[in-house]
Design a protein around this motif. Structure first.
Motif, PDB file in Angstrom:
ATOM      1  N   ILE A  93       8.362   4.557 -34.918  1.00  0.00           N
ATOM      2  CA  ILE A  93       7.774   3.792 -35.870  1.00  0.00           C
ATOM      3  C   ILE A  93       6.792   2.551 -35.768  1.00  0.00           C
ATOM      4  N   ALA A  94       7.098   2.249 -34.435  1.00  0.00           N
ATOM      5  CA  ALA A  94       6.463   1.023 -34.095  1.00  0.00           C
ATOM      6  C   ALA A  94       5.888   0.948 -32.641  1.00  0.00           C
ATOM      7  N   THR A  95       5.255  -0.018 -32.499  1.00  0.00           N
ATOM      8  CA  THR A  95       4.717  -0.181 -30.951  1.00  0.00           C
ATOM      9  C   THR A  95       5.593  -1.433 -30.456  1.00  0.00           C
ATOM     10  N   VAL A  96       6.433  -1.265 -29.261  1.00  0.00           N
ATOM     11  CA  VAL A  96       7.421  -2.352 -28.735  1.00  0.00           C
ATOM     12  C   VAL A  96       6.767  -2.811 -27.570  1.00  0.00           C
ATOM     13  N   LYS A  97       6.389  -4.137 -27.360  1.00  0.00           N
ATOM     14  CA  LYS A  97       5.811  -4.352 -25.996  1.00  0.00           C
ATOM     15  C   LYS A  97       6.967  -5.540 -25.558  1.00  0.00           C
ATOM     16  N   GLY A  98       6.999  -5.701 -24.282  1.00  0.00           N
ATOM     17  CA  GLY A  98       7.795  -6.595 -23.601  1.00  0.00           C
ATOM     18  C   GLY A  98       9.013  -6.088 -23.014  1.00  0.00           C
ATOM     19  N   LYS A  99       9.869  -6.822 -22.669  1.00  0.00           N
ATOM     20  CA  LYS A  99      11.162  -6.311 -21.731  1.00  0.00           C
ATOM     21  C   LYS A  99      12.327  -6.301 -22.713  1.00  0.00           C
ATOM     22  N   ILE A 100      13.070  -5.296 -22.504  1.00  0.00           N
ATOM     23  CA  ILE A 100      14.516  -5.607 -22.968  1.00  0.00           C
ATOM     24  C   ILE A 100      15.479  -5.208 -21.734  1.00  0.00           C
ATOM     25  N   MET A 101      16.351  -6.205 -21.273  1.00  0.00           N
ATOM     26  CA  MET A 101      16.921  -6.088 -19.877  1.00  0.00           C
ATOM     27  C   MET A 101      18.338  -5.773 -20.077  1.00  0.00           C
ATOM     28  N   TYR A 102      18.625  -4.846 -19.684  1.00  0.00           N
ATOM     29  CA  TYR A 102      20.058  -4.502 -19.808  1.00  0.00           C
ATOM     30  C   TYR A 102      20.590  -4.063 -18.120  1.00  0.00           C
ATOM     31  N   ARG A 103      21.619  -4.632 -17.513  1.00  0.00           N
ATOM     32  CA  ARG A 103      22.031  -4.292 -16.510  1.00  0.00           C
ATOM     33  C   ARG A 103      20.859  -4.342 -15.349  1.00  0.00           C
ATOM     34  N   GLY A 104      19.987  -5.205 -15.257  1.00  0.00           N
ATOM     35  CA  GLY A 104      19.084  -5.347 -14.489  1.00  0.00           C
ATOM     36  C   GLY A 104      17.648  -4.326 -14.664  1.00  0.00           C
ATOM     37  N   LEU A 105      17.980  -3.389 -15.886  1.00  0.00           N
ATOM     38  CA  LEU A 105      16.849  -2.450 -16.061  1.00  0.00           C
ATOM     39  C   LEU A 105      16.160  -2.807 -17.325  1.00  0.00           C
ATOM     40  N   ASP A 106      15.020  -2.611 -17.238  1.00  0.00           N
ATOM     41  CA  ASP A 106      14.142  -2.815 -18.610  1.00  0.00           C
ATOM     42  C   ASP A 106      14.072  -1.466 -19.066  1.00  0.00           C
ATOM     43  N   ILE A 107      14.984  -1.413 -20.250  1.00  0.00           N
ATOM     44  CA  ILE A 107      15.300  -0.364 -21.143  1.00  0.00           C
ATOM     45  C   ILE A 107      13.960   0.057 -21.803  1.00  0.00           C
ATOM     46  N   GLU A 147      28.029 -14.215 -18.876  1.00  0.00           N
ATOM     47  CA  GLU A 147      27.535 -13.049 -18.234  1.00  0.00           C
ATOM     48  C   GLU A 147      26.653 -12.487 -19.582  1.00  0.00           C
ATOM     49  N   ILE A 148      25.249 -12.283 -19.174  1.00  0.00           N
ATOM     50  CA  ILE A 148      24.523 -11.718 -20.107  1.00  0.00           C
ATOM     51  C   ILE A 148      24.267 -10.305 -20.093  1.00  0.00           C
ATOM     52  N   ALA A 149      24.963  -9.676 -21.515  1.00  0.00           N
ATOM     53  CA  ALA A 149      25.007  -8.292 -21.570  1.00  0.00           C
ATOM     54  C   ALA A 149      23.475  -7.733 -21.822  1.00  0.00           C
ATOM     55  N   LEU A 150      22.625  -8.253 -22.460  1.00  0.00           N
ATOM     56  CA  LEU A 150      21.395  -7.830 -22.969  1.00  0.00           C
ATOM     57  C   LEU A 150      20.451  -9.212 -23.267  1.00  0.00           C
ATOM     58  N   SER A 151      19.223  -8.809 -22.895  1.00  0.00           N
ATOM     59  CA  SER A 151      18.105  -9.814 -23.276  1.00  0.00           C
ATOM     60  C   SER A 151      16.858  -9.181 -23.641  1.00  0.00           C
ATOM     61  N   THR A 152      15.977 -10.026 -24.373  1.00  0.00           N
ATOM     62  CA  THR A 152      14.736  -9.674 -24.381  1.00  0.00           C
ATOM     63  C   THR A 152      13.756 -10.770 -23.885  1.00  0.00           C
ATOM     64  N   GLU A 153      12.525 -10.171 -23.309  1.00  0.00           N
ATOM     65  CA  GLU A 153      11.613 -11.194 -22.764  1.00  0.00           C
ATOM     66  C   GLU A 153      10.449 -10.724 -23.359  1.00  0.00           C
ATOM     67  N   ASP A 154       9.639 -11.543 -23.910  1.00  0.00           N
ATOM     68  CA  ASP A 154       8.378 -11.611 -24.492  1.00  0.00           C
ATOM     69  C   ASP A 154       8.265 -10.341 -25.312  1.00  0.00           C
ATOM     70  N   LEU A 155       9.080 -10.056 -26.299  1.00  0.00           N
ATOM     71  CA  LEU A 155       9.297  -8.811 -27.173  1.00  0.00           C
ATOM     72  C   LEU A 155       8.192  -9.002 -28.372  1.00  0.00           C
ATOM     73  N   HIS A 156       7.291  -8.171 -28.621  1.00  0.00           N
ATOM     74  CA  HIS A 156       6.569  -7.989 -29.795  1.00  0.00           C
ATOM     75  C   HIS A 156       6.599  -6.844 -30.181  1.00  0.00           C
ATOM     76  N   VAL A 157       6.826  -6.506 -31.766  1.00  0.00           N
ATOM     77  CA  VAL A 157       6.814  -5.353 -32.332  1.00  0.00           C
ATOM     78  C   VAL A 157       5.702  -5.207 -33.355  1.00  0.00           C
ATOM     79  N   PHE A 158       4.848  -4.116 -33.288  1.00  0.00           N
ATOM     80  CA  PHE A 158       3.730  -4.040 -34.042  1.00  0.00           C
ATOM     81  C   PHE A 158       3.984  -2.784 -34.955  1.00  0.00           C
ATOM     82  N   TYR A 159       3.814  -2.981 -36.482  1.00  0.00           N
ATOM     83  CA  TYR A 159       3.648  -1.713 -37.146  1.00  0.00           C
ATOM     84  C   TYR A 159       2.252  -1.540 -37.500  1.00  0.00           C
ATOM     85  N   GLY A 160       1.473  -0.651 -36.711  1.00  0.00           N
ATOM     86  CA  GLY A 160      -0.060  -0.713 -36.811  1.00  0.00           C
ATOM     87  C   GLY A 160      -0.542  -2.047 -36.456  1.00  0.00           C
ATOM     88  N   LYS A 161      -1.288  -2.766 -37.110  1.00  0.00           N
ATOM     89  CA  LYS A 161      -1.677  -4.027 -36.560  1.00  0.00           C
ATOM     90  C   LYS A 161      -0.645  -5.065 -37.062  1.00  0.00           C
TER      91      LYS A 161
END
Ligand SMILES: Nc1ncnc2c1ncn2[C@@H]1O[C@H](COP(=O)(O)OP(=O)(O)O)[C@@H](O)[C@H]1O
Ligand SMILES: [Mg+2]
Length: 270
Positions: free
Chosen positions: A78-92, A23-37
Motif C-alpha cells: 500500500i505504500a513505498t517505504v524508503k530507508g533501513k529497518i535494521m534487525y540483527r544486522g540485516l536491513d529487513i 541492546e537494540i532489538a530493532l531500529s529504523t534509519e532514514d525511514l520515509h513512507v509515501f502513499y503515492g505522493k
C-alpha cells in the motif's frame, strides 16, 4: 506556542541508546513512507531496546500505524517505504528479504481482534502446521504454552474445540496475542490492541504485555496515554509524520522537552 515541527532531528529530544549499556532489538534509519505522493512518515527514526515496551503516541493521523506497519513490511502493498529497518544486522526493508520468514521474528497484533473462524485450538495450531509442525503432542504443548502466556489458559482449557468467534472481544484479542506468540517471535508489534475493549479487558491485556516483556520486545501504538504511562518503558511522540520526542516514559509524561508533546499530553490537542 513554539512550532517544533520545523526543528531538525538533532534539535529534538530523540533518545539514542548507548550500545554499551543497551541492546537494540530493532531500529529504523532514514525511514520515509509515501502513499503515492503523500508522505505518511517523513522523519521517524527510533531505536527499540530489547525486552522493553516502547509506546508510540500522538494524534490521529500522525503516522503511528504507518510507522508500526512498516516494521514488519505490512505496508509493502500500500505504500513505498524508503530507508533501513535494521534487525540483527540485516536491513529487513531490502528486496532480498524473505518477508514471510522475517514475520516469524517480528509478529503483529491488530486493533480489532481478528481470530480465524475456527476453534480456539486451531487458531494457534493452524500457523504452526503451515510451518511444518504436525505432531499432535508438539501442537498441544505450544497451544497450551501460548494460551498460558496470553493469560487465558485457565479460562479456555476445557473449551479448546469451541469457536474462537464465541469468545468475548477481550478474549479474542488475547487469543490473537497467543496466536502471534505461538511461533515465538522476537518482537511483538501491537496497533491499539485494546482500543475496542472494555476497561477490564484492557487492564488484562496490559498485565499480559507486562508479563510478555520478559521474553519479547514490545512496540505498541496507543492513543490511551494512561496506558502508555502504565506499561511502557519508552515513549515516542508522533506528530505530522515525524517523531518529535522519544524518551523514557516518565520523562515524556512529567517533563516533556518539546512544547507540542506537552500540549498533547495535557489534552490541548489531538
Ligand atoms: N492506506 C493509506 N492510503 C493513503 N494514505 C494513508 C493510508 N493510511 C494512512 N494514510 C495517511 O497517512 C497519514 C498517517 O496515518 P496513520 O499512520 O494511520 O496515522 P495514525 O495511526 O497515527 O492515526 C495520515 O495522513 C493518513 O491519512
Ligand atoms: Mg493508527
Amino acid at each position: 506556542m513554539a512550532d517544533n515541527t520545523n526543528l531538525t532531528t538533532s534539535q529534538r529530544n530523540i533518545l539514542k541508546f548507548d550500545p554499551k549499556d543497551h541492546e537494540i532489538a530493532l531500529s529504523t534509519e532514514d525511514l520515509h513512507v509515501f502513499y503515492g505522493k503523500t508522505e505518511g512518515i517523513s522523519e521517524g527514526d527510533l531505536q527499540f531496546e530489547r525486552y522493553k515496551i516502547s509506546a508510540l503516541i500522538g494524534p490521529s493521523g500522525s503516522g503511528k500505524s504507518t510507522y508500526l506497519r512498516s516494521l514488519n513490511r505490512m505496508n509493502d502493498r500500500i505504500a513505498t517505504v524508503k530507508g533501513k529497518i535494521m534487525y540483527r544486522g540485516l536491513d529487513i526493508n531490502s528486496n532480498d528479504i524473505d518477508v514471510y520468514e522475517m514475520r516469524r521474528h517480528i509478529g503483529m497484533v491488530f486493533q480489532r481482534p481478528n481470530p480465524f473462524a475456527k476453534s480456539i485450538y486451531e487458531n494457534i495450531a493452524f500457523a504452526l502446521r503451515q510451518r511444518g509442525m504436525n505432531k499432535k503432542q508438539d501442537l498441544d504443548e505450544i497451544v497450551e504454552r501460548s494460551l498460558r502466556q496470553a493469560a487465558m489458559w485457565d479460562q479456555v482449557k476445557d473449551d479448546l474445540n469451541k469457536s474462537a468467534l464465541a469468545l468475548s472481544g477481550g478474549q479474542q484479542q488475547r487469543l490473537c496475542i497467543a496466536r502471534a506468540i505461538a511461533i515465538k517471535p522476537d518482537i511483538l508489534l501491537l496497533d491499539e490492541p485494546a482500543s475496542a475493549l472494555d476497561p477490564v479487558s484492557t487492564s488484562q491485556i496490559e498485565d499480559t504485555l507486562l508479563e510478555l516483556k520478559q521474553n519479547y520486545t514490545i512496540i505498541i501504538v496507543t492513543h490511551n496515554m494512561q496506558q502508555a504511562s502504565r506499561i511502557s518503558d519508552y515513549t515516542a511522540f508522533f506528530n505530522l509524520g515525524k517523531v518529535l520526542e522519544y524518551a523514557e516514559t516518565g520523562d515524556i509524561f512529567t517533563n516533556p522537552k518539546v512544547d507540542l508533546t506537552n500540549d498533547y499530553i495535557s489534552g490541548n490537542f489531538g
